[in-house]
Design an enzyme around this catalytic site. Structure first.
Site, PDB file in Angstrom:
ATOM      1  N   ARG A  75     -85.995 -93.926 -45.420  1.00  0.00           N
ATOM      2  CA  ARG A  75     -85.284 -94.830 -44.489  1.00  0.00           C
ATOM      3  C   ARG A  75     -83.849 -95.054 -44.943  1.00  0.00           C
ATOM      4  O   ARG A  75     -82.925 -95.105 -44.123  1.00  0.00           O
ATOM      5  CB  ARG A  75     -86.043 -96.153 -44.365  1.00  0.00           C
ATOM      6  CG  ARG A  75     -87.370 -96.017 -43.632  1.00  0.00           C
ATOM      7  CD  ARG A  75     -88.185 -97.287 -43.709  1.00  0.00           C
ATOM      8  NE  ARG A  75     -87.550 -98.396 -42.987  1.00  0.00           N
ATOM      9  CZ  ARG A  75     -87.963 -99.669 -43.096  1.00  0.00           C
ATOM     10  NH1 ARG A  75     -88.997 -99.966 -43.880  1.00  0.00           N
ATOM     11  NH2 ARG A  75     -87.366-100.621 -42.436  1.00  0.00           N
ATOM     12  N   HIS A 131     -84.614-110.507 -43.409  1.00  0.00           N
ATOM     13  CA  HIS A 131     -85.676-109.763 -44.109  1.00  0.00           C
ATOM     14  C   HIS A 131     -85.130-108.911 -45.243  1.00  0.00           C
ATOM     15  O   HIS A 131     -85.822-108.020 -45.731  1.00  0.00           O
ATOM     16  CB  HIS A 131     -86.438-108.884 -43.115  1.00  0.00           C
ATOM     17  CG  HIS A 131     -87.249-109.696 -42.149  1.00  0.00           C
ATOM     18  ND1 HIS A 131     -87.580-109.243 -40.887  1.00  0.00           N
ATOM     19  CD2 HIS A 131     -87.773-110.939 -42.249  1.00  0.00           C
ATOM     20  CE1 HIS A 131     -88.291-110.171 -40.269  1.00  0.00           C
ATOM     21  NE2 HIS A 131     -88.417-111.214 -41.063  1.00  0.00           N
ATOM     22  N   CYS A 139     -86.153-106.587 -59.258  1.00  0.00           N
ATOM     23  CA  CYS A 139     -87.198-106.376 -60.268  1.00  0.00           C
ATOM     24  C   CYS A 139     -88.503-107.043 -59.819  1.00  0.00           C
ATOM     25  O   CYS A 139     -88.498-108.091 -59.198  1.00  0.00           O
ATOM     26  CB  CYS A 139     -86.754-106.979 -61.612  1.00  0.00           C
ATOM     27  SG  CYS A 139     -87.983-106.712 -62.909  1.00  0.00           S
ATOM     28  N   CYS A 163     -86.301-101.728 -64.237  1.00  0.00           N
ATOM     29  CA  CYS A 163     -85.346-102.797 -64.515  1.00  0.00           C
ATOM     30  C   CYS A 163     -84.649-102.559 -65.859  1.00  0.00           C
ATOM     31  O   CYS A 163     -85.329-102.343 -66.876  1.00  0.00           O
ATOM     32  CB  CYS A 163     -86.110-104.128 -64.551  1.00  0.00           C
ATOM     33  SG  CYS A 163     -85.093-105.528 -65.029  1.00  0.00           S
ATOM     34  N   ALA A 247     -79.026-101.819 -25.704  1.00  0.00           N
ATOM     35  CA  ALA A 247     -78.128-102.699 -26.462  1.00  0.00           C
ATOM     36  C   ALA A 247     -76.689-102.188 -26.414  1.00  0.00           C
ATOM     37  O   ALA A 247     -75.749-102.967 -26.215  1.00  0.00           O
ATOM     38  CB  ALA A 247     -78.614-102.782 -27.906  1.00  0.00           C
TER      39      ALA A 247
HETATM   40  C1  BV8 Z   1     -94.775-114.890 -43.662  1.00  0.00           C
HETATM   41  C2  BV8 Z   1     -88.718-105.966 -43.548  1.00  0.00           C
HETATM   42  C3  BV8 Z   1     -95.917-116.665 -44.727  1.00  0.00           C
HETATM   43  C4  BV8 Z   1     -89.501-104.888 -44.232  1.00  0.00           C
HETATM   44  C5  BV8 Z   1     -90.264-106.920 -41.921  1.00  0.00           C
HETATM   45  C6  BV8 Z   1    -102.078-112.035 -40.264  1.00  0.00           C
HETATM   46  C7  BV8 Z   1    -102.172-111.568 -41.581  1.00  0.00           C
HETATM   47  C8  BV8 Z   1    -101.064-111.601 -42.444  1.00  0.00           C
HETATM   48  C9  BV8 Z   1     -99.835-112.114 -42.012  1.00  0.00           C
HETATM   49  C10 BV8 Z   1     -99.774-112.562 -40.707  1.00  0.00           C
HETATM   50  C11 BV8 Z   1    -100.863-112.536 -39.834  1.00  0.00           C
HETATM   51  N1  BV8 Z   1    -100.477-113.046 -38.636  1.00  0.00           N
HETATM   52  C12 BV8 Z   1     -99.180-113.401 -38.726  1.00  0.00           C
HETATM   53  C13 BV8 Z   1     -98.756-113.124 -39.977  1.00  0.00           C
HETATM   54  C14 BV8 Z   1     -97.431-113.355 -40.492  1.00  0.00           C
HETATM   55  C15 BV8 Z   1     -96.654-112.033 -40.437  1.00  0.00           C
HETATM   56  C16 BV8 Z   1     -96.523-111.561 -39.009  1.00  0.00           C
HETATM   57  O1  BV8 Z   1     -95.789-112.158 -38.240  1.00  0.00           O
HETATM   58  N2  BV8 Z   1     -97.241-110.473 -38.693  1.00  0.00           N
HETATM   59  C17 BV8 Z   1     -97.156-109.924 -37.352  1.00  0.00           C
HETATM   60  C18 BV8 Z   1     -97.391-108.397 -37.434  1.00  0.00           C
HETATM   61  C19 BV8 Z   1     -98.182-110.603 -36.483  1.00  0.00           C
HETATM   62  N3  BV8 Z   1     -95.362-112.405 -40.975  1.00  0.00           N
HETATM   63  C20 BV8 Z   1     -95.147-112.295 -42.293  1.00  0.00           C
HETATM   64  O2  BV8 Z   1     -95.944-111.814 -43.088  1.00  0.00           O
HETATM   65  C21 BV8 Z   1     -93.829-112.888 -42.763  1.00  0.00           C
HETATM   66  N4  BV8 Z   1     -94.085-113.767 -43.862  1.00  0.00           N
HETATM   67  O3  BV8 Z   1     -95.170-115.238 -42.584  1.00  0.00           O
HETATM   68  O4  BV8 Z   1     -95.026-115.592 -44.833  1.00  0.00           O
HETATM   69  C22 BV8 Z   1     -97.297-116.045 -44.779  1.00  0.00           C
HETATM   70  C23 BV8 Z   1     -97.728-115.534 -45.979  1.00  0.00           C
HETATM   71  C24 BV8 Z   1     -99.017-114.992 -46.044  1.00  0.00           C
HETATM   72  C25 BV8 Z   1     -99.847-114.925 -44.895  1.00  0.00           C
HETATM   73  C26 BV8 Z   1     -99.348-115.423 -43.661  1.00  0.00           C
HETATM   74  C27 BV8 Z   1     -98.081-115.967 -43.600  1.00  0.00           C
HETATM   75  C28 BV8 Z   1     -92.892-111.792 -43.244  1.00  0.00           C
HETATM   76  C29 BV8 Z   1     -92.543-110.906 -42.087  1.00  0.00           C
HETATM   77  C30 BV8 Z   1     -91.420-109.955 -42.509  1.00  0.00           C
HETATM   78  C31 BV8 Z   1     -91.976-108.560 -42.593  1.00  0.00           C
HETATM   79  N5  BV8 Z   1     -90.840-107.628 -42.848  1.00  0.00           N
HETATM   80  N6  BV8 Z   1     -89.203-106.131 -42.165  1.00  0.00           N
HETATM   81  C32 BV8 Z   1     -89.111-103.527 -43.737  1.00  0.00           C
HETATM   82  O5  BV8 Z   1     -88.319-103.398 -42.769  1.00  0.00           O
HETATM   83  O6  BV8 Z   1     -89.580-102.551 -44.336  1.00  0.00           O
HETATM   84  S1  BV8 Z   1     -90.828-107.076 -40.334  1.00  0.00           S
HETATM   85  C33 BV8 Z   1     -90.202-105.796 -39.358  1.00  0.00           C
HETATM   86  O7  BV8 Z   1     -90.965-105.743 -38.129  1.00  0.00           O
HETATM   87  C34 BV8 Z   1     -88.827-106.068 -38.837  1.00  0.00           C
HETATM   88  O8  BV8 Z   1     -87.996-106.643 -39.792  1.00  0.00           O
HETATM   89  C35 BV8 Z   1     -89.032-106.985 -37.675  1.00  0.00           C
HETATM   90  O9  BV8 Z   1     -88.991-108.329 -38.087  1.00  0.00           O
HETATM   91  C36 BV8 Z   1     -90.444-106.746 -37.304  1.00  0.00           C
HETATM   92  C37 BV8 Z   1     -90.624-106.531 -35.832  1.00  0.00           C
HETATM   93  O10 BV8 Z   1     -90.003-105.398 -35.427  1.00  0.00           O
HETATM   94  P1  BV8 Z   1     -88.863-105.429 -34.273  1.00  0.00           P
HETATM   95  O11 BV8 Z   1     -87.551-105.627 -34.946  1.00  0.00           O
HETATM   96  O12 BV8 Z   1     -89.192-106.371 -33.181  1.00  0.00           O
HETATM   97  O13 BV8 Z   1     -88.971-103.945 -33.793  1.00  0.00           O
HETATM   98  P2  BV8 Z   1     -90.095-103.307 -32.856  1.00  0.00           P
HETATM   99  O14 BV8 Z   1     -90.104-101.839 -33.148  1.00  0.00           O
HETATM  100  O15 BV8 Z   1     -91.364-104.096 -32.943  1.00  0.00           O
HETATM  101  O16 BV8 Z   1     -89.512-103.544 -31.401  1.00  0.00           O
HETATM  102  C38 BV8 Z   1     -88.306-102.879 -31.031  1.00  0.00           C
HETATM  103  C39 BV8 Z   1     -87.919-103.480 -29.701  1.00  0.00           C
HETATM  104  O17 BV8 Z   1     -86.667-102.948 -29.307  1.00  0.00           O
HETATM  105  C40 BV8 Z   1     -88.910-103.148 -28.581  1.00  0.00           C
HETATM  106  O18 BV8 Z   1     -89.146-104.327 -27.833  1.00  0.00           O
HETATM  107  C41 BV8 Z   1     -88.168-102.096 -27.743  1.00  0.00           C
HETATM  108  O19 BV8 Z   1     -88.480-102.197 -26.354  1.00  0.00           O
HETATM  109  C42 BV8 Z   1     -86.726-102.496 -27.978  1.00  0.00           C
HETATM  110  N7  BV8 Z   1     -85.751-101.409 -27.874  1.00  0.00           N
HETATM  111  C43 BV8 Z   1     -85.895-100.121 -28.308  1.00  0.00           C
HETATM  112  N8  BV8 Z   1     -84.746 -99.441 -28.072  1.00  0.00           N
HETATM  113  C44 BV8 Z   1     -83.868-100.319 -27.517  1.00  0.00           C
HETATM  114  C45 BV8 Z   1     -84.509-101.575 -27.379  1.00  0.00           C
HETATM  115  N9  BV8 Z   1     -83.888-102.650 -26.846  1.00  0.00           N
HETATM  116  C46 BV8 Z   1     -82.608-102.493 -26.430  1.00  0.00           C
HETATM  117  N10 BV8 Z   1     -81.936-101.329 -26.533  1.00  0.00           N
HETATM  118  C47 BV8 Z   1     -82.523-100.223 -27.059  1.00  0.00           C
HETATM  119  N11 BV8 Z   1     -81.847 -99.066 -27.130  1.00  0.00           N
HETATM  120 ZN    ZN Z   2     -86.733-107.134 -64.799  1.00  0.00          ZN
END
Ligand code: BV8
Ligand code: ZN
Length: 259
Positions: A75, A131, A139, A163, A247
């Site tokens: 990536r 994020h 580390c 590290c 976008a």
């Molecule tokens: C947290 C960094 C407290 C890493 C990312 C069940 C079990 C465990 C956890 C959970 C659970 N239910 C809920 C949770 C919490 C979880 C969560 O929300 N899960 C989701 C899947 C339900 N959240 C977390 O874990 C967060 N921490 O809550 O801590 C906690 C602790 C323990 C347990 C529970 C809670 C941390 C979340 C952060 C994860 N890290 N990224 C990396 O990148 O490698 S998330 C990653 O996916 C992105 O950063 C982004 O946030 C996320 C969603 O992706 P999108 O950006 O929306 O992209 P996507 O592809 O989905 O959509 C693209 C869109 O663009 C589409 O709509 C498409 O139509 C549109 N599009 C495409 N092309 C275009 C366009 N629009 C316009 N123009 C174009 N050309």
């Molecule tokens: Zn270290």
């Protein structure tokens, strides 16, 4: 429900933005899609047969740090080969004019790249990557972290970055699923949302929390949410204006001052 392809929506949304003094642009992977950065849930998927939820987790890194680093290094190299588009540039210009702040879920650094290319001083402090960043390493054991754009040797576990202070494995400086975001980051994101007259939500499927609550907070305050997306999302029916389009095409038309 407004018809997202209705041409009058653009004029109405432009009008609201022209009168707004504090705009929050909230973006997801769709903001970077036209730069060539794969989205999380798009048809092209993010990488081979894996789903982000399977690799972007502490458990995956614990189990197979080499595979996770291979994914992140791929990536990083993809993003380094990408260029910002007109949508990034129009947002950066509005940041420089001190009308816009950006909260992004993306870890590709493209908003910061566009803002720094335009005017580092005027745009300083106006982009929050909630994020983290593909180009930060931290580390797994001590507070050490660094910016790093170099390719990572993922040929063998023994060659993975370690590290310099404590010799433990370094990991990508991003927030994984199941990890909590830093309190300061969440506070800033929600403060900016609570201060915004208008929130433009671009390219996100609006499912991941706590990020997905940002536009909902703006609506709860009775303010305006404009969604820009190619397809409907859980936010579409709630948004004040939901616009279907790319976008790179819609953002300049929404944000560039007329006349
Ligand atoms: C947290 C960094 C407290 C890493 C990312 C069940 C079990 C465990 C956890 C959970 C659970 N239910 C809920 C949770 C919490 C979880 C969560 O929300 N899960 C989701 C899947 C339900 N959240 C977390 O874990 C967060 N921490 O809550 O801590 C906690 C602790 C323990 C347990 C529970 C809670 C941390 C979340 C952060 C994860 N890290 N990224 C990396 O990148 O490698 S998330 C990653 O996916 C992105 O950063 C982004 O946030 C996320 C969603 O992706 P999108 O950006 O929306 O992209 P996507 O592809 O989905 O959509 C693209 C869109 O663009 C589409 O709509 C498409 O139509 C549109 N599009 C495409 N092309 C275009 C366009 N629009 C316009 N123009 C174009 N050309
Ligand atoms: Zn270290």
């Amino acid at each position: 429900m407004k018809n997202p392809t209705d041409p009058t929506i653009l004029d109405a949304a432009r009008d609201v933005l022209e009168r707004a003094s504090n705009i929050l642009v909230f973006t997801g992977a769709g903001m970077s899609a036209e730069s060539g950065v794969p989205t999380f849930r798009g048809a092209e998927g993010l990488w081979k047969a894996f789903k982000a939820e399977e690799l972007a987790t502490p458990e995956a890194f614990q189990r197979d740090p080499r595979l996770v680093w291979e994914w992140y290094d791929w990536r990083r190299q993809v993003v380094l080969g990408c260029r910002v588009h007109d949508g990034h540039r129009s947002v950066a210009a509005a940041q420089a004019a001190r009308r816009v702040r950006v909260v992004t879920q993306n870890v590709d650094g493209l908003h910061a790249r566009a803002a720094n290319a335009l005017d580092p001083e005027a745009t300083a402090g106006r982009t929050l990557a909630m994020h983290g960043s593909l180009f930060r390493m931290m580390c797994t054991h001590c507070p050490y972290e660094r910016e790093d754009l170099d390719p990572v040797d993922t040929s063998a576990a023994e060659g993975l970055p370690r590290c310099p202070d404590c010799d433990h494995l370094l990991r990508p400086g991003v927030v994984w699923f199941g990890e909590t975001l830093e309190a300061r980051v969440v506070e800033t994101a929600f403060t900016w949302a609570s201060q915004a007259d208008v929130c433009v939500v671009v390219g996100t499927s609006a499912v991941v929390e706590p990020a997905a609550s940002i536009p909902r907070l703006v609506l709860e305050k009775g303010r305006v949410v404009i969604e820009v997306n190619l397809a409907p999302t859980p936010l579409t029916s709630l948004a004040t204006y939901a616009m279907q389009g790319r976008a790179s095409g819609l953002l300049p038309r929404l944000l560039e001052p007329s006349g």
